[in-house]
Structure formats: structure tokens, C-alpha cells
Design a protein around this motif. Sequence first.
Motif, PDB file in Angstrom:
ATOM      1  N   ASN A  78       7.747  -6.635   1.203  1.00 25.58           N
ATOM      2  CA  ASN A  78       6.352  -6.426   0.802  1.00 25.58           C
ATOM      3  C   ASN A  78       5.368  -6.568   1.964  1.00 25.58           C
ATOM      4  O   ASN A  78       4.166  -6.634   1.771  1.00 25.58           O
ATOM      5  CB  ASN A  78       5.962  -7.369  -0.340  1.00 25.58           C
ATOM      6  CG  ASN A  78       5.852  -8.814   0.097  1.00 25.58           C
ATOM      7  OD1 ASN A  78       6.533  -9.227   1.028  1.00 25.58           O
ATOM      8  ND2 ASN A  78       5.016  -9.574  -0.578  1.00 25.58           N
ATOM      9  N   ASP A  95      13.970   3.767  -4.314  1.00 21.82           N
ATOM     10  CA  ASP A  95      12.898   2.785  -4.462  1.00 21.82           C
ATOM     11  C   ASP A  95      12.533   2.096  -3.149  1.00 21.82           C
ATOM     12  O   ASP A  95      11.556   1.348  -3.090  1.00 21.82           O
ATOM     13  CB  ASP A  95      13.272   1.728  -5.505  1.00 21.82           C
ATOM     14  CG  ASP A  95      14.531   0.956  -5.120  1.00 21.82           C
ATOM     15  OD1 ASP A  95      15.050   1.165  -4.000  1.00 21.82           O
ATOM     16  OD2 ASP A  95      14.992   0.152  -5.938  1.00 21.82           O
ATOM     17  N   TYR A 138      -2.249  -6.349  -9.130  1.00 20.72           N
ATOM     18  CA  TYR A 138      -0.853  -6.094  -9.484  1.00 20.72           C
ATOM     19  C   TYR A 138      -0.052  -5.547  -8.295  1.00 20.72           C
ATOM     20  O   TYR A 138       1.139  -5.253  -8.429  1.00 20.72           O
ATOM     21  CB  TYR A 138      -0.778  -5.083 -10.638  1.00 20.72           C
ATOM     22  CG  TYR A 138      -1.379  -5.618 -11.920  1.00 20.72           C
ATOM     23  CD1 TYR A 138      -0.650  -6.453 -12.764  1.00 20.72           C
ATOM     24  CD2 TYR A 138      -2.686  -5.291 -12.285  1.00 20.72           C
ATOM     25  CE1 TYR A 138      -1.203  -6.948 -13.944  1.00 20.72           C
ATOM     26  CE2 TYR A 138      -3.251  -5.774 -13.460  1.00 20.72           C
ATOM     27  CZ  TYR A 138      -2.506  -6.602 -14.290  1.00 20.72           C
ATOM     28  OH  TYR A 138      -3.058  -7.091 -15.447  1.00 20.72           O
ATOM     29  N   ASN A 139      -0.709  -5.413  -7.156  1.00 18.55           N
ATOM     30  CA  ASN A 139       0.006  -4.903  -5.984  1.00 18.55           C
ATOM     31  C   ASN A 139       0.975  -5.938  -5.435  1.00 18.55           C
ATOM     32  O   ASN A 139       0.694  -7.135  -5.443  1.00 18.55           O
ATOM     33  CB  ASN A 139      -0.990  -4.539  -4.875  1.00 18.55           C
ATOM     34  CG  ASN A 139      -1.891  -3.394  -5.279  1.00 18.55           C
ATOM     35  OD1 ASN A 139      -1.446  -2.445  -5.897  1.00 18.55           O
ATOM     36  ND2 ASN A 139      -3.170  -3.494  -4.942  1.00 18.55           N
ATOM     37  N   ARG A 140       2.109  -5.462  -4.938  1.00 15.13           N
ATOM     38  CA  ARG A 140       3.100  -6.373  -4.363  1.00 15.13           C
ATOM     39  C   ARG A 140       2.886  -6.582  -2.868  1.00 15.13           C
ATOM     40  O   ARG A 140       3.564  -7.415  -2.264  1.00 15.13           O
ATOM     41  CB  ARG A 140       4.520  -5.817  -4.587  1.00 15.13           C
ATOM     42  CG  ARG A 140       4.878  -5.602  -6.042  1.00 15.13           C
ATOM     43  CD  ARG A 140       6.307  -5.098  -6.145  1.00 15.13           C
ATOM     44  NE  ARG A 140       6.671  -4.750  -7.512  1.00 15.13           N
ATOM     45  CZ  ARG A 140       7.846  -4.279  -7.866  1.00 15.13           C
ATOM     46  NH1 ARG A 140       8.789  -4.073  -6.949  1.00 15.13           N
ATOM     47  NH2 ARG A 140       8.109  -3.988  -9.115  1.00 15.13           N
ATOM     48  N   TRP A 141       1.973  -5.831  -2.289  1.00 18.59           N
ATOM     49  CA  TRP A 141       1.769  -5.942  -0.843  1.00 18.59           C
ATOM     50  C   TRP A 141       1.343  -7.349  -0.473  1.00 18.59           C
ATOM     51  O   TRP A 141       0.699  -8.053  -1.258  1.00 18.59           O
ATOM     52  CB  TRP A 141       0.726  -4.916  -0.387  1.00 18.59           C
ATOM     53  CG  TRP A 141       0.554  -4.862   1.112  1.00 18.59           C
ATOM     54  CD1 TRP A 141       1.539  -4.812   2.032  1.00 18.59           C
ATOM     55  CD2 TRP A 141      -0.684  -4.845   1.819  1.00 18.59           C
ATOM     56  NE1 TRP A 141       1.002  -4.764   3.292  1.00 18.59           N
ATOM     57  CE2 TRP A 141      -0.365  -4.783   3.193  1.00 18.59           C
ATOM     58  CE3 TRP A 141      -2.030  -4.873   1.437  1.00 18.59           C
ATOM     59  CZ2 TRP A 141      -1.328  -4.746   4.189  1.00 18.59           C
ATOM     60  CZ3 TRP A 141      -3.003  -4.841   2.430  1.00 18.59           C
ATOM     61  CH2 TRP A 141      -2.652  -4.769   3.795  1.00 18.59           C
ATOM     62  N   ASN A 180      -4.141  -0.550  -9.034  1.00 15.30           N
ATOM     63  CA  ASN A 180      -3.476  -1.815  -9.330  1.00 15.30           C
ATOM     64  C   ASN A 180      -4.376  -3.035  -9.130  1.00 15.30           C
ATOM     65  O   ASN A 180      -3.901  -4.169  -9.101  1.00 15.30           O
ATOM     66  CB  ASN A 180      -2.215  -1.970  -8.478  1.00 15.30           C
ATOM     67  CG  ASN A 180      -1.103  -1.026  -8.914  1.00 15.30           C
ATOM     68  OD1 ASN A 180      -1.048  -0.613 -10.062  1.00 15.30           O
ATOM     69  ND2 ASN A 180      -0.245  -0.671  -7.984  1.00 15.30           N
ATOM     70  N   TYR A 233       5.852  -0.690  -0.652  1.00  6.34           N
ATOM     71  CA  TYR A 233       6.914  -1.342  -1.409  1.00  6.34           C
ATOM     72  C   TYR A 233       6.571  -1.363  -2.899  1.00  6.34           C
ATOM     73  O   TYR A 233       5.539  -1.881  -3.315  1.00  6.34           O
ATOM     74  CB  TYR A 233       7.115  -2.774  -0.913  1.00  6.34           C
ATOM     75  CG  TYR A 233       8.132  -3.552  -1.714  1.00  6.34           C
ATOM     76  CD1 TYR A 233       9.467  -3.160  -1.750  1.00  6.34           C
ATOM     77  CD2 TYR A 233       7.759  -4.668  -2.448  1.00  6.34           C
ATOM     78  CE1 TYR A 233      10.409  -3.857  -2.476  1.00  6.34           C
ATOM     79  CE2 TYR A 233       8.697  -5.385  -3.196  1.00  6.34           C
ATOM     80  CZ  TYR A 233      10.009  -4.970  -3.196  1.00  6.34           C
ATOM     81  OH  TYR A 233      10.939  -5.662  -3.928  1.00  6.34           O
ATOM     82  N   GLY A 234       7.415  -0.770  -3.709  1.00  9.73           N
ATOM     83  CA  GLY A 234       7.231  -0.757  -5.153  1.00  9.73           C
ATOM     84  C   GLY A 234       6.301   0.323  -5.673  1.00  9.73           C
ATOM     85  O   GLY A 234       6.106   0.434  -6.887  1.00  9.73           O
ATOM     86  N   LEU A 235       5.717   1.150  -4.776  1.00 11.82           N
ATOM     87  CA  LEU A 235       4.797   2.205  -5.217  1.00 11.82           C
ATOM     88  C   LEU A 235       5.537   3.530  -5.381  1.00 11.82           C
ATOM     89  O   LEU A 235       6.614   3.744  -4.827  1.00 11.82           O
ATOM     90  CB  LEU A 235       3.656   2.372  -4.211  1.00 11.82           C
ATOM     91  CG  LEU A 235       2.748   1.151  -4.013  1.00 11.82           C
ATOM     92  CD1 LEU A 235       1.637   1.486  -3.018  1.00 11.82           C
ATOM     93  CD2 LEU A 235       2.142   0.688  -5.337  1.00 11.82           C
ATOM     94  N   ASN A 236       4.930   4.436  -6.161  1.00  9.87           N
ATOM     95  CA  ASN A 236       5.479   5.763  -6.410  1.00  9.87           C
ATOM     96  C   ASN A 236       5.442   6.577  -5.121  1.00  9.87           C
ATOM     97  O   ASN A 236       4.373   6.776  -4.534  1.00  9.87           O
ATOM     98  CB  ASN A 236       4.666   6.454  -7.513  1.00  9.87           C
ATOM     99  CG  ASN A 236       5.320   7.748  -7.964  1.00  9.87           C
ATOM    100  OD1 ASN A 236       6.079   8.373  -7.229  1.00  9.87           O
ATOM    101  ND2 ASN A 236       5.013   8.154  -9.191  1.00  9.87           N
ATOM    102  N   GLY A 247      13.969  -0.306  -1.600  1.00 10.16           N
ATOM    103  CA  GLY A 247      14.068  -1.749  -1.734  1.00 10.16           C
ATOM    104  C   GLY A 247      14.685  -2.454  -0.542  1.00 10.16           C
ATOM    105  O   GLY A 247      14.491  -3.650  -0.370  1.00 10.16           O
TER     106      GLY A 247
END
Length: 436
Positions: A212, A309, A243-246, A232, A217-220, A311
Amino acid sequence: MSYREKIERYKKHQLTEEETKEVEAEIEKTEAISDYLADRLMDDLEEEFFSKDSGEQTDAKEKMEQNTASAKEFEAYVKKSIHRSFRRMGMAVGGVVLAVVLFIQFGMSPLMSSLYYNPAKTEILETRSGDITYQTSYSQIEVDFHVYAELSLPCKVCDNVQALSNGYGNYQILISPVISFGTKRGTTTAGQIRKGKLELYNPDYLQGGPANYFVGYGLNRDRDFVSQMKENVIEEDGELTIYNRWFYGTLEDGKAAIDELEDDHTMYQAYVSFDRPKTFTEVNEIMDSLKEQDVWPSLVWVAVYGSEDGGEVVGYACDAPQALAPVAWNEKYPELTLYEKDGYDDADYEKAEQKLQDESVMTQHLVSMLRYMGDQHKFINMMEEYTSSIFDKSIADYIEENGISSYGFVCIATKADMLKMLEMDDIIGIVPESWN
């Protein structure tokens, strides 16, 4: 076991040391009893002798002398046989002890070392340039670590690795930097490998950047990251819910964090995020654009999608070709090393630099590094506590099928460099770490 069986085993040297001592004690006791019985027999014979007439006495005396001589010969034979057996047994035991000592000293250490990861295994290659012969050595730990570092340790691909054998599968290792920036040197770390288990005195050295640290990371992947970042962040009753994971949550917070850094020449390890996934060609164009703005990031490492993804954090070094392994290994792992000759050669170095701009070559280079690592089972088992599944076969398959697609890069840069990067439309966020 009957006593007769024990005697047979004694003669064949098949008893334990304790059982052998017991039998020898019994033999000694039997000899003493035999001597005692012999003395009594002599007394009885003498008594009988003097009770007979002279003629009979003479015959009896002659027979007694003959019997005594035969008994002495038999006694001497038995003692000689026992002594010979003991000498043979002593020689056999001594030989076994000597063989065990020699095996422990010269045989066990190599045997034990072969069972575990051997970082000190070295391949020495000779190359000629005119009348001069050069030697290039590749140790197992050096090759494995260089490939491992280029794949998963941003900005550490230039480190030197040494291993010293202590025997019996145990080694001391030293990882030391060969390149420094500004007023700080790269961290030197040491450790030991004990029968395939790695213990670093600075274990954080092998920790790569968190996933992150990159905005994407985790975005479309099919939409730009900026719009998704804004979606987010929700404001309700004057409070923000993110809600962002950054790492910083919002792009504004990330920009503010860089603004607050000291205005000096401190070097940082900067995790730079793109506004959307970039192709190989687009990444190279961004690097060229940075140089045009007098921004010269060092030890650039490009983060690559290894799955849909993204990951797993996996990537490759793109600003200096590394001599990772012997050129001959390219036969099994094409473009594992970008060089075509072992040992340094100016023309070969220029060719390797050109390959850094060739997408097909760099894709193959990345795939071969992943496949090489996947085949180093002892090394991977040793490193399992420091890495997750970045060497999984599926990652190499995915990149081989889909090519290189990047969501950012890592480099060594100053605060001034990072502020210039954030002015570019392609770059939307940077997470700086203290570099050492």
C-alpha cells in the motif's frame, strides 16, 4: 544368549565392549582355576607315586613328565592364540577409530554441507582480452541474492554478498553496499546460515516495501486512480471517512507529508505512484521526461503487476544492467543476465544498456529471474520468513502472457526531486522512506 554362543561371538569380535570385558574376566578366572587344579593333580600324583614300588614309580614319573610337558605346550599355545586374537582386535578397533576420526574431519563436513543450502559454492570463469586473462567468480549466495533483490528489494540490487564456511552446513554471511548517496551509506548487515536457516542480525534489511505504499494497490486497473481515490473519501457531518488503502489515505495528505520534509540534501527511498497502469514504453517516456526536468532518480526499480489484482510487489531494475549470473546460464534462463560476455567489456555494457529499452528483452529478463528463483528450492526455503509467494510460478506465467504493466517505481531521490515529480500529470503520489 548361551555362554557357548557368547564365546563364538567373542572369537569373531562381535561382542560389545562391555561383553568382551566380561568374557576376558571369565577366561582369567578359568586360567586361575586350571592352575589350582593342576597343582592339586601334581600333589595327588606325587602321593600316589610314593605309595607304589620303585618300578612303578619310575614308569609313573616318566608318564607324569610327559603329561606335564604336553600340558605346558598346550598352555603356551592357548596363551599365544589369545594374545594374537587380542592384537587383532586391538588393530581392528584402532582402525575403526582412525576411520571415524578421519571421516569426521574430512568426510562429514562436506556431506553435511551438501544436505543444506551452500552459499559459498563458487563458479570461476576465465575470459581473455588480447593477451590478458580475466577471472570472474560467481558465488551461489551472490547470484541468488542479486536475483532475489532485483525482484523484490527496491534499490538494493548493487549490494555485495560474501559467505564464509564454518563447516557442517554453517556459514557466516556479510551483505555490504557498494554504492552510497549524499551523506549516508547503505546499511551493512551480517548474519549466519545454520543448516539451511538464515539468521540476520538486522532482519529488517530484507523487508521490501508494503504493497500500500503505491496508490494503485486495491484499485480498479481499468479506471484512472485519481477519480477512484476521490470516490473513496466520504464526508459526513464534517468528518471524513477514508476507504483508500494507500499509505496516506488521500493524495493531499501525501503531498503535505513531502512538503514537511527538511529542505536539505537528505536522500530518501521514494515510492512513486502512477495515475494509472503504464506500459513499458510509457514508463521509459516518464524516465526521459524526468531527466529533461533535471530530475535524476537513482537505482530506479519498476513495480510490475504479477497478477490481475497486483497484490504482490515484484519488479526489475531499469537504470543499470546487473551482471547477475554467468552468461552460460542464459541457455536455460534466457536474458537472466543482460550481458553476452563474462567479465566487464565496454561494448558489452553498452549492448546491455540498450536491452533496458527493449520491452521483449526486459519481459523475458523478468520472467527468467522469476523462473530461476522458483528453481532454487533450498534458497527459497531459507528465505521463506522474509518473502511470501513472489516466486510462485503463476507470477512468471502471468507476466509472460500479459507483458509488463507498471503501477509505479521506487528510486533514491531528494525532497526537491520528489516535489518536481508530483508536478507531472503521470505521477499522483509519493511515499518517502529514510534511506540508509
